[in-house]
Design an enzyme around this catalytic site. Sequence first.
Site, PDB file in Angstrom:
ATOM      1  N   ASP A  13       6.536  -1.500  -4.171  1.00  0.00           N
ATOM      2  CA  ASP A  13       6.858  -0.975  -4.001  1.00  0.00           C
ATOM      3  C   ASP A  13       7.781  -0.342  -4.507  1.00  0.00           C
ATOM      4  O   ASP A  13       9.349  -0.515  -4.758  1.00  0.00           O
ATOM      5  CB  ASP A  13       8.469  -1.308  -2.544  1.00  0.00           C
ATOM      6  CG  ASP A  13       7.279  -2.538  -1.046  1.00  0.00           C
ATOM      7  OD1 ASP A  13       6.374  -1.437  -1.208  1.00  0.00           O
ATOM      8  OD2 ASP A  13       7.863  -3.231  -0.813  1.00  0.00           O
ATOM      9  N   LYS A  34      -0.036  -5.947  -3.403  1.00  0.00           N
ATOM     10  CA  LYS A  34       0.337  -5.446  -2.173  1.00  0.00           C
ATOM     11  C   LYS A  34       0.310  -3.937  -2.553  1.00  0.00           C
ATOM     12  O   LYS A  34       1.132  -3.530  -2.903  1.00  0.00           O
ATOM     13  CB  LYS A  34       1.002  -5.997  -1.204  1.00  0.00           C
ATOM     14  CG  LYS A  34       0.714  -5.231  -0.031  1.00  0.00           C
ATOM     15  CD  LYS A  34       2.038  -5.912   1.414  1.00  0.00           C
ATOM     16  CE  LYS A  34       3.482  -5.148   1.257  1.00  0.00           C
ATOM     17  NZ  LYS A  34       3.672  -3.819   1.673  1.00  0.00           N
ATOM     18  N   LEU A  62      -1.105  -0.486   4.405  1.00  0.00           N
ATOM     19  CA  LEU A  62      -0.969   0.783   5.581  1.00  0.00           C
ATOM     20  C   LEU A  62      -0.443   0.784   6.941  1.00  0.00           C
ATOM     21  O   LEU A  62       0.350   1.348   8.012  1.00  0.00           O
ATOM     22  CB  LEU A  62      -2.598   1.963   5.397  1.00  0.00           C
ATOM     23  CG  LEU A  62      -2.848   1.880   3.592  1.00  0.00           C
ATOM     24  CD1 LEU A  62      -3.921   3.003   3.512  1.00  0.00           C
ATOM     25  CD2 LEU A  62      -1.219   2.409   2.598  1.00  0.00           C
ATOM     26  N   LYS A  63      -0.966  -0.409   7.912  1.00  0.00           N
ATOM     27  CA  LYS A  63      -0.463  -0.746   8.632  1.00  0.00           C
ATOM     28  C   LYS A  63      -0.912   0.850   9.849  1.00  0.00           C
ATOM     29  O   LYS A  63       0.538   1.482  10.435  1.00  0.00           O
ATOM     30  CB  LYS A  63       1.231  -0.543   8.829  1.00  0.00           C
ATOM     31  CG  LYS A  63       1.971  -2.137   7.402  1.00  0.00           C
ATOM     32  CD  LYS A  63       3.869  -1.994   8.071  1.00  0.00           C
ATOM     33  CE  LYS A  63       4.559  -2.931   7.110  1.00  0.00           C
ATOM     34  NZ  LYS A  63       4.179  -2.346   6.092  1.00  0.00           N
ATOM     35  N   PHE A  64      -1.459   0.193  10.037  1.00  0.00           N
ATOM     36  CA  PHE A  64      -2.497   2.015  11.301  1.00  0.00           C
ATOM     37  C   PHE A  64      -2.135   1.539  12.436  1.00  0.00           C
ATOM     38  O   PHE A  64      -1.642   0.381  12.558  1.00  0.00           O
ATOM     39  CB  PHE A  64      -3.816   1.761  11.266  1.00  0.00           C
ATOM     40  CG  PHE A  64      -4.281   1.617   9.449  1.00  0.00           C
ATOM     41  CD1 PHE A  64      -3.942   2.859   9.088  1.00  0.00           C
ATOM     42  CD2 PHE A  64      -6.193   1.234   9.422  1.00  0.00           C
ATOM     43  CE1 PHE A  64      -4.588   2.458   7.540  1.00  0.00           C
ATOM     44  CE2 PHE A  64      -6.453   1.792   7.828  1.00  0.00           C
ATOM     45  CZ  PHE A  64      -6.051   2.307   7.337  1.00  0.00           C
ATOM     46  N   HIS A  65      -1.422   2.336  13.098  1.00  0.00           N
ATOM     47  CA  HIS A  65      -0.652   2.652  14.370  1.00  0.00           C
ATOM     48  C   HIS A  65      -1.412   3.989  15.066  1.00  0.00           C
ATOM     49  O   HIS A  65      -0.927   4.562  14.521  1.00  0.00           O
ATOM     50  CB  HIS A  65       0.668   2.272  14.583  1.00  0.00           C
ATOM     51  CG  HIS A  65       1.031   1.899  15.554  1.00  0.00           C
ATOM     52  ND1 HIS A  65       2.525   2.067  15.489  1.00  0.00           N
ATOM     53  CD2 HIS A  65       0.501   1.746  16.478  1.00  0.00           C
ATOM     54  CE1 HIS A  65       2.545   1.344  17.485  1.00  0.00           C
ATOM     55  NE2 HIS A  65       1.719   1.099  17.767  1.00  0.00           N
ATOM     56  N   ASP A  66      -2.215   3.833  15.923  1.00  0.00           N
ATOM     57  CA  ASP A  66      -3.055   5.065  16.267  1.00  0.00           C
ATOM     58  C   ASP A  66      -3.827   4.804  17.559  1.00  0.00           C
ATOM     59  O   ASP A  66      -3.850   3.355  17.672  1.00  0.00           O
ATOM     60  CB  ASP A  66      -3.909   5.894  14.855  1.00  0.00           C
ATOM     61  CG  ASP A  66      -3.167   7.485  15.830  1.00  0.00           C
ATOM     62  OD1 ASP A  66      -3.266   8.236  16.780  1.00  0.00           O
ATOM     63  OD2 ASP A  66      -2.599   8.037  14.683  1.00  0.00           O
ATOM     64  N   ASN A  69     -10.352   5.929  18.406  1.00  0.00           N
ATOM     65  CA  ASN A  69     -10.799   7.000  17.623  1.00  0.00           C
ATOM     66  C   ASN A  69     -10.183   6.791  16.223  1.00  0.00           C
ATOM     67  O   ASN A  69     -10.928   6.541  15.109  1.00  0.00           O
ATOM     68  CB  ASN A  69     -11.205   7.830  18.185  1.00  0.00           C
ATOM     69  CG  ASN A  69     -12.147   9.297  17.089  1.00  0.00           C
ATOM     70  OD1 ASN A  69     -13.250   8.730  17.302  1.00  0.00           O
ATOM     71  ND2 ASN A  69     -11.399   9.927  17.222  1.00  0.00           N
ATOM     72  N   THR A  70      -9.007   6.971  16.145  1.00  0.00           N
ATOM     73  CA  THR A  70      -8.619   7.290  14.989  1.00  0.00           C
ATOM     74  C   THR A  70      -7.991   6.121  14.016  1.00  0.00           C
ATOM     75  O   THR A  70      -8.619   6.362  12.509  1.00  0.00           O
ATOM     76  CB  THR A  70      -7.224   7.832  14.886  1.00  0.00           C
ATOM     77  OG1 THR A  70      -7.570   8.731  15.742  1.00  0.00           O
ATOM     78  CG2 THR A  70      -6.221   8.530  14.110  1.00  0.00           C
ATOM     79  N   GLN A 193      15.962  -8.195   5.786  1.00  0.00           N
ATOM     80  CA  GLN A 193      14.545  -9.269   6.330  1.00  0.00           C
ATOM     81  C   GLN A 193      15.421  -9.573   7.791  1.00  0.00           C
ATOM     82  O   GLN A 193      16.966  -9.910   6.668  1.00  0.00           O
ATOM     83  CB  GLN A 193      13.943 -10.039   5.316  1.00  0.00           C
ATOM     84  CG  GLN A 193      13.422  -8.974   4.441  1.00  0.00           C
ATOM     85  CD  GLN A 193      11.439  -9.277   4.397  1.00  0.00           C
ATOM     86  OE1 GLN A 193      12.026  -8.882   5.706  1.00  0.00           O
ATOM     87  NE2 GLN A 193      10.836  -7.937   4.081  1.00  0.00           N
ATOM     88  N   GLY A 213       8.589  -9.730  -2.324  1.00  0.00           N
ATOM     89  CA  GLY A 213       9.254  -8.187  -3.463  1.00  0.00           C
ATOM     90  C   GLY A 213      10.246  -8.509  -3.814  1.00  0.00           C
ATOM     91  O   GLY A 213      10.218  -8.983  -5.291  1.00  0.00           O
ATOM     92  N   ARG A 214      11.311  -8.512  -3.400  1.00  0.00           N
ATOM     93  CA  ARG A 214      11.961  -8.197  -4.212  1.00  0.00           C
ATOM     94  C   ARG A 214      12.756  -9.158  -5.353  1.00  0.00           C
ATOM     95  O   ARG A 214      13.211  -8.312  -5.993  1.00  0.00           O
ATOM     96  CB  ARG A 214      13.556  -7.487  -3.332  1.00  0.00           C
ATOM     97  CG  ARG A 214      13.341  -5.977  -3.241  1.00  0.00           C
ATOM     98  CD  ARG A 214      14.204  -5.267  -2.016  1.00  0.00           C
ATOM     99  NE  ARG A 214      12.725  -5.530  -0.895  1.00  0.00           N
ATOM    100  CZ  ARG A 214      13.985  -5.562   0.479  1.00  0.00           C
ATOM    101  NH1 ARG A 214      14.889  -4.289   0.258  1.00  0.00           N
ATOM    102  NH2 ARG A 214      13.361  -5.835   1.521  1.00  0.00           N
TER     103      ARG A 214
END
Length: 235
Positions: A13, A34, A62-66, A69-70, A193, A213-214
């Site tokens: 990140d 990641k 990338l947390k796709f949210h659509d 088809n997309t 968090q 992460g941090r």
Amino acid sequence: MMSVCDRIIVPLDVPTQTDALTLIDALPEVSFWKVGLELFVSSGPSILSELKTRQKRIFLDLKFHDIPNTVAGACRSAAQYQVDLLTIHATCGRRALKDAHTALVETAGEQAPKLIAITLLTSLNSRDLAFDLKIPVELPEYALQMALLAKESGLPGAVCSPHEAAQLRSVCGSEFLLVCPGVRPAWSEAGDQRRAMTPGEAIKAGADYLVIGRPITASEDPGAAFQRICEEIEG
Ligand SMILES: O=c1ccn([C@@H]2O[C@H](COP(=O)(O)O)[C@@H](O)[C@H]2O)c(=O)[nH]1
């Protein structure tokens, strides 16, 4: 055999590829990285080739949210990167999850990344769910239903907080992959968090992989922080 350290995924990140490479080279013991929105949006896919060259495993978050088809198209495009894990929000719905998973498998075959579904972001708590998102379901039940939706749609796993890991493990079975962010050693800050547990607790609860992460990357000595976490889990 996979060691405890191999079950820790460290997020890159950071804003630039130069920052990312500095971190990767400072932590040679990290085998799984990641790549998320900040770095991918700023630098594009070339960081993935750098990680491949160094023989690292890659979680492309990338947390796709659509619409179906997309997200299916996004999965076909992502298949070319030969990453290990890829994310989509369970709230895309059943058809989008199925179409995304099918697109990925049809494009990449045996080598397809594992598409895993975000159940409920670990930065959210029960209050956020009820009052802001207006979802009138208890948080653990909601996370479980999102994981089951992912499983029924053919996905091999989910992202959940360690708080829900035990329940998801017992209901979704031992083969279902559970990846847990929201992991904080007792000596670190929770930051944004909201449903965190320690690394040892998260592994005991049934997590396959921990995203940390941090506590590592913002530490004065990231290598020592990573080692301390491995030792705490082993202990
Ligand atoms: O529900 C989620 C899904 C993804 N994340 C990602 O994990 C890391 C956590 O980083 P920390 O510094 O350990 O908080 C970050 O890249 C998030 O995008 C998540 O936290 N929760």
